[in-house]
Design a protein around this motif. Structure first.
Motif, PDB file in Angstrom:
ATOM      1  N   VAL A 204      12.123   8.435 -63.781  1.00  0.00           N
ATOM      2  CA  VAL A 204      12.037   7.109 -63.147  1.00  0.00           C
ATOM      3  C   VAL A 204      10.662   6.485 -63.369  1.00  0.00           C
ATOM      4  N   PHE A 205       9.608   7.252 -63.111  1.00  0.00           N
ATOM      5  CA  PHE A 205       8.254   6.722 -63.216  1.00  0.00           C
ATOM      6  C   PHE A 205       7.605   7.170 -64.521  1.00  0.00           C
ATOM      7  N   HIS A 206       7.044   6.228 -65.236  1.00  0.00           N
ATOM      8  CA  HIS A 206       6.323   6.532 -66.460  1.00  0.00           C
ATOM      9  C   HIS A 206       4.981   7.175 -66.107  1.00  0.00           C
ATOM     10  N   ALA A 207       4.385   7.844 -67.063  1.00  0.00           N
ATOM     11  CA  ALA A 207       3.123   8.543 -66.826  1.00  0.00           C
ATOM     12  C   ALA A 207       2.034   7.604 -66.316  1.00  0.00           C
ATOM     13  N   ASP A 208       2.011   6.371 -66.808  1.00  0.00           N
ATOM     14  CA  ASP A 208       0.964   5.435 -66.395  1.00  0.00           C
ATOM     15  C   ASP A 208       1.280   4.741 -65.073  1.00  0.00           C
ATOM     16  N   GLU A 209       2.373   5.143 -64.434  1.00  0.00           N
ATOM     17  CA  GLU A 209       2.738   4.584 -63.132  1.00  0.00           C
ATOM     18  C   GLU A 209       2.494   5.573 -62.001  1.00  0.00           C
ATOM     19  N   MET A 210       1.942   6.741 -62.329  1.00  0.00           N
ATOM     20  CA  MET A 210       1.704   7.784 -61.336  1.00  0.00           C
ATOM     21  C   MET A 210       0.256   8.239 -61.363  1.00  0.00           C
ATOM     22  N   ILE A 211      -0.181   8.786 -60.246  1.00  0.00           N
ATOM     23  CA  ILE A 211      -1.449   9.513 -60.174  1.00  0.00           C
ATOM     24  C   ILE A 211      -1.079  10.976 -59.989  1.00  0.00           C
ATOM     25  N   THR A 212      -1.409  11.814 -60.946  1.00  0.00           N
ATOM     26  CA  THR A 212      -0.941  13.192 -60.984  1.00  0.00           C
ATOM     27  C   THR A 212      -2.088  14.180 -60.768  1.00  0.00           C
ATOM     28  N   PRO A 213      -1.737  15.442 -60.438  1.00  0.00           N
ATOM     29  CA  PRO A 213      -2.777  16.470 -60.294  1.00  0.00           C
ATOM     30  C   PRO A 213      -3.642  16.626 -61.542  1.00  0.00           C
ATOM     31  N   ASP A 214      -3.042  16.530 -62.726  1.00  0.00           N
ATOM     32  CA  ASP A 214      -3.830  16.670 -63.953  1.00  0.00           C
ATOM     33  C   ASP A 214      -4.900  15.583 -64.036  1.00  0.00           C
ATOM     34  N   GLN A 215      -4.549  14.358 -63.668  1.00  0.00           N
ATOM     35  CA  GLN A 215      -5.513  13.262 -63.729  1.00  0.00           C
ATOM     36  C   GLN A 215      -6.655  13.482 -62.741  1.00  0.00           C
ATOM     37  N   ARG A 217      -7.622  16.404 -61.355  1.00  0.00           N
ATOM     38  CA  ARG A 217      -8.410  17.593 -61.710  1.00  0.00           C
ATOM     39  C   ARG A 217      -9.362  17.297 -62.850  1.00  0.00           C
ATOM     40  N   GLY A 218      -8.883  16.521 -63.831  1.00  0.00           N
ATOM     41  CA  GLY A 218      -9.738  16.146 -64.939  1.00  0.00           C
ATOM     42  C   GLY A 218     -10.304  17.350 -65.661  1.00  0.00           C
ATOM     43  N   SER A 219     -11.603  17.393 -65.829  1.00  0.00           N
ATOM     44  CA  SER A 219     -12.254  18.486 -66.542  1.00  0.00           C
ATOM     45  C   SER A 219     -12.748  19.593 -65.622  1.00  0.00           C
ATOM     46  N   TYR A 220     -12.393  19.518 -64.346  1.00  0.00           N
ATOM     47  CA  TYR A 220     -12.742  20.582 -63.416  1.00  0.00           C
ATOM     48  C   TYR A 220     -11.701  21.705 -63.499  1.00  0.00           C
ATOM     49  N   ASN A 221     -12.061  22.877 -63.021  1.00  0.00           N
ATOM     50  CA  ASN A 221     -11.131  24.011 -63.053  1.00  0.00           C
ATOM     51  C   ASN A 221     -10.117  23.956 -61.920  1.00  0.00           C
ATOM     52  N   THR A 222     -10.526  23.436 -60.769  1.00  0.00           N
ATOM     53  CA  THR A 222      -9.645  23.387 -59.605  1.00  0.00           C
ATOM     54  C   THR A 222      -9.668  22.000 -58.998  1.00  0.00           C
ATOM     55  N   LEU A 223      -8.664  21.710 -58.203  1.00  0.00           N
ATOM     56  CA  LEU A 223      -8.618  20.405 -57.535  1.00  0.00           C
ATOM     57  C   LEU A 223      -9.699  20.260 -56.471  1.00  0.00           C
ATOM     58  N   PRO A 224      -9.999  21.287 -55.659  1.00  0.00           N
ATOM     59  CA  PRO A 224     -11.097  21.104 -54.694  1.00  0.00           C
ATOM     60  C   PRO A 224     -12.421  20.748 -55.360  1.00  0.00           C
ATOM     61  N   ASP A 225     -12.697  21.348 -56.516  1.00  0.00           N
ATOM     62  CA  ASP A 225     -13.924  21.004 -57.229  1.00  0.00           C
ATOM     63  C   ASP A 225     -13.928  19.534 -57.642  1.00  0.00           C
ATOM     64  N   ALA A 226     -12.766  19.047 -58.052  1.00  0.00           N
ATOM     65  CA  ALA A 226     -12.680  17.666 -58.534  1.00  0.00           C
ATOM     66  C   ALA A 226     -12.825  16.651 -57.421  1.00  0.00           C
ATOM     67  N   ILE A 227     -12.195  16.894 -56.287  1.00  0.00           N
ATOM     68  CA  ILE A 227     -12.202  15.893 -55.216  1.00  0.00           C
ATOM     69  C   ILE A 227     -13.473  15.935 -54.382  1.00  0.00           C
ATOM     70  N   ALA A 235     -15.035  14.048 -65.818  1.00  0.00           N
ATOM     71  CA  ALA A 235     -13.755  13.367 -65.604  1.00  0.00           C
ATOM     72  C   ALA A 235     -13.002  14.054 -64.479  1.00  0.00           C
ATOM     73  N   GLY A 236     -12.404  13.282 -63.599  1.00  0.00           N
ATOM     74  CA  GLY A 236     -11.628  13.833 -62.502  1.00  0.00           C
ATOM     75  C   GLY A 236     -11.993  13.192 -61.182  1.00  0.00           C
ATOM     76  N   GLY A 237     -11.395  13.676 -60.119  1.00  0.00           N
ATOM     77  CA  GLY A 237     -11.601  13.124 -58.787  1.00  0.00           C
ATOM     78  C   GLY A 237     -10.590  12.039 -58.489  1.00  0.00           C
ATOM     79  N   TRP A 238     -10.549  11.605 -57.247  1.00  0.00           N
ATOM     80  CA  TRP A 238      -9.629  10.538 -56.865  1.00  0.00           C
ATOM     81  C   TRP A 238     -10.009   9.258 -57.595  1.00  0.00           C
ATOM     82  N   PRO A 239      -9.023   8.539 -58.122  1.00  0.00           N
ATOM     83  CA  PRO A 239      -9.345   7.343 -58.902  1.00  0.00           C
ATOM     84  C   PRO A 239      -9.855   6.206 -58.034  1.00  0.00           C
TER      85      PRO A 239
END
Length: 383
Positions: A204-215, A217-227, A235-239
């Motif tokens: 239903v949703f195209h890749a550019d219509e979502m905010i995903t964990p990969d986006q 996380r970016g270049s960090y190893n874990t999501l806590p590090d990114a946020i 690259a990474g963190g909440w947009p």
């Protein structure tokens, strides 16, 4: 209780720069986790039909009391200012598993008048994830299939391309892996089931219509590090809101399925949904504090987590016009405040509702937004 008011500010003077700040300028400094919005609980829930209601009241009046709420269709809720929706899904690999709710037969056996057909288009007969509340008891939804619900949300989104991100909370209703269930009982969710759930989202949703964990996380190893940092050095963190408008964010409601969903997907690599994770876990960017204190919620918000909390439950606050829980939530740093009674759907008993001050669709987060953030520049309510 904070009441609604008029939205009239289009530009104000920044206390730091002395220049008129526009929405676009604010969007280039404010991030997704620095706002607060109202959400609806069990957003698909269209209520209980008359004879079904009578039967449930006879057999379990306490249960009927808790089930006695209903929401408008999803698009109407979004137009009314809701920015977080909750959708419960049941796996139905072959189709037809939930097409004949037991309560329909019980109504007939009790000699009560037949209720309207809950599935006149026979959507429940087709394979795919189904949307409903309580199997065999409370299955009436404004959209019967997960794809159908998502299609409604995407349609509204396309009509309002500058909307703030819509948070879509997904709760999987299921049996347990390795445990046999009745033929019409819920299917267990396995890694393969979750692969199929992600596939329905992406159908239903195209890749550019979502905010995903990969986006995130970016270049960090874990999501806590990114946020945690959002420092712009990696690259990474909440947009920023400038990059998040018109998009959706998928969140998992319950924590027990986290291990199954993350198996083979460390830190949610390749997944579409943010898990309701224990803070500090590699996949932790979102967590629920449905009964958390303001101090507990604020501490997590300041670490960068997205947080959902509840403002009322089981119709109790709505019957007595009790705003105590809602006021705690409103004062906290939770980004999503979930209610059965958003401002466009007040309680029929007391007029109870939960809304942001002055009728705003969103406001600057009380715990995480910078002091220069201006509520009125986020998103005006529809009139």
């Amino acid at each position: 209780m904070m009441k609604c008011g008029a939205f009239f500010v289009v530009a104000v003077t920044s206390s730091l720069s002395g220049l008129a700040q526009t929405p676009a300028q604010q969007d280039r400094v404010l991030r997704l986790n620095q706002i607060q919005v109202i959400g609806s609980h069990n957003s698909y829930h269209s209520g209980i039909a008359p004879s079904e209601r009578r039967l449930i009241e006879q057999q379990n009046p306490k249960a009927m009391r808790a089930l006695d709420y209903a929401h408008a269709p999803l698009a109407d809720q979004l137009s009314g200012g809701v920015r977080q929706l909750e959708i419960d899904v049941y796996a139905d690999t072959k189709g037809g598993r939930y097409a004949h709710p037991a309560i329909v037969e019980k109504v007939a056996q009790a000699g009560l008048p037949a209720d309207p057909d809950f599935d006149p288009n026979h959507e429940m007969e087709k394979p795919g994830f189904k949307v409903m509340h309580v199997l065999n008891v409370d299955q009436r939804s404004s959209c019967h299939t997960f794809v159908g619900c998502l299609t409604v949300v995407r349609g509204w989104s396309k009509q309002h391309p500058q909307h703030l991100p819509i948070f879509l909370l997904v709760e999987t209703k299921q049996g347990h892996a390795g445990v046999a269930t009745a033929p019409d009982g819920p299917e267990p969710f396995t890694s393969e089931t979750f692969d199929a759930l992600d596939a329905e989202i992406r159908s239903v949703f195209h890749a550019d219509e979502m905010i995903t964990p990969d986006q995130v996380r970016g270049s960090y190893n874990t999501l806590p590090d990114a946020i945690r940092t959002n420092d712009g050095k990696k690259a990474g963190g909440w947009p920023l809101l400038a990059d998040a408008r018109g998009k959706v964010v998928f969140l998992m409601d319950q924590r027990p399925v986290e291990e199954v969903y993350t198996a083979g997907h460390t830190a949610l690599r390749g997944r579409a949904i943010f898990t309701n994770a224990a803070p500090g876990a590699p996949d932790a960017a979102f967590t629920e504090e449905n009964s958390g204190t303001k101090a507990e919620i604020d501490a997590l918000a300041k670490q960068g987590y997205l947080i959902r909390t509840r403002t009322d439950d089981g119709t109790e606050e709505a019957r007595t016009n009790d705003h105590a829980r809602a006021e705690v939530a409103l004062a906290s740093g939770a980004q999503m405040l979930s209610t059965d009674y958003p401002s466009s759907e007040p309680s029929r008993w007391t007029g109870f509702f939960v809304g942001l001050p002055h009728g705003l669709v969103a406001r600057c987060n009380p715990a995480t937004a910078p002091s220069t953030c201006i509520d009125a520049l986020l998103e005006p309510a529809e009139r």
